[in-house]
Design an enzyme around this catalytic site. Structure first.
Site, short mmCIF file in Angstrom:
data_model
loop_
_atom_site.label_atom_id
_atom_site.label_comp_id
_atom_site.label_asym_id
_atom_site.label_seq_id
_atom_site.Cartn_x
_atom_site.Cartn_y
_atom_site.Cartn_z
N SER A 146 24.77 -38.92 -38.46
CA SER A 146 23.63 -39.20 -37.59
C SER A 146 22.78 -40.29 -38.23
CB SER A 146 22.79 -37.94 -37.40
OG SER A 146 21.55 -38.22 -36.78
N TYR A 160 18.31 -30.59 -41.16
CA TYR A 160 19.36 -31.27 -40.39
C TYR A 160 19.74 -32.58 -41.08
CZ TYR A 160 21.47 -33.90 -36.52
OH TYR A 160 22.29 -34.66 -35.72
#
Length: 277
Positions: A146, A160
């Site tokens: 990401s 995350y």
């Protein structure tokens, strides 16, 4: 470098394929003539996608699989090789997200994120890679991280972000380790994508404790690049043998670049200081 026609007849595995980026990847790869093995903890979702792919003429094997379970992932790999004989493209896409402050998060929050995002990736590599390495011909691995892994200020998403930073490290190391064997490795880093990832906890197993609060709701993200666009960018990166592919809206690229620059400027400042501060 391979061309689109080179993908025809080969087999791709896509994890996290019931929806979002994973489903879009499967659809795009099947459109290029690839056989598909698709897995997700959402069994109904992958079965529905398989029906759609078969209607378009694709060969497809769907399986419900919890990527955090090593035994389940091994069975997934065994089924893939039994059905098609080989796997040329492995897309480790399964991933989950939750927001929240580190100090307020439960141990279960981190255990769940790392079990799916990090351990799930390692489970997949452990189960698929030995047989892929033994194959002749073109072989490629794509690991989905990401843009969060490169942020200068990940507050609110630090857990995350940490899981995605682990994927960056694993993927970079793997790329250099396998280069001499001809196994290609690509890191795919999407930005904001219009998916259901805010509702990841709908599939959170009970052993990881109660669901964390969802500060941004659980609906589809109403902005960002579409999963279909991410899939097309990813396939272009695969064909270009790119070590890293960023998939984000063009209008956000310069802002993201400034965030990356800020992060490296902090490191550069520390390196320039005799006490590292």
């Amino acid at each position: 470098m391979p061309t689109l026609s080179d993908l025809n007849g080969r087999t791709a595995v896509v994890t996290g394929a019931a929806s979002g980026i994973g489903a879009a990847l499967a659809i795009e790869l099947s459109a290029q003539g690839m056989n598909l093995v698709i897995g997700d903890i959402d069994g109904d979702g992958v079965n529905a996608l398989a029906s759609r792919l078969r209607e378009s003429g694709a060969r497809c094997l769907p399986m419900q699989v919890d990527m955090s379970d090593p035994g389940a992932v091994q069975a997934f790999a065994d089924a893939a090789f039994a059905e098609f004989g080989s796997v040329e493209l492995l897309c480790n896409n399964a991933g989950v997200l939750l927001f929240g402050k580190v100090a307020d998060a439960s141990l279960g929050d981190w255990q769940w994120l790392s079990a799916v995002n990090v351990q799930g990736l390692l489970n997949s590599l452990h189960s698929f890679l030995p047989r892929m390495r033994a194959q002749d011909g073109w072989k490629h691995i794509v690991n989905t991280a990401s843009t969060h892994a490169f942020l200068d200020n990940p507050q609110g998403s630090a857990l995350y972000t940490a899981s995605k930073q682990a994927i960056v490290g694993i993927t970079t190391g793997l790329r250099y380790e396998l280069a001499s064997e001809g196994v290609l490795v690509t890191l795919l880093c999407p930005g904001q994508v219009s998916t259901r990832i805010l509702d990841s906890q709908r599939n959170r197993p009970s052993q990881f404790g109660p669901r964390a609060a969802e500060p941004f709701g659980t609906g589809v993200i109403p902005f960002g690049i579409t999963p279909d666009e991410v899939a097309k960018i990813a396939v272009a990166g695969i064909l270009a043998e790119s070590p890293i592919v960023f998939a984000l809206e063009e209008s956000t690229r310069e802002h993201f670049r400034s965030q990356v620059r800020n992060a490296w400027q902090e490191a550069d400042h520390a390196l320039a200081s005799p006490i590292g501060v």
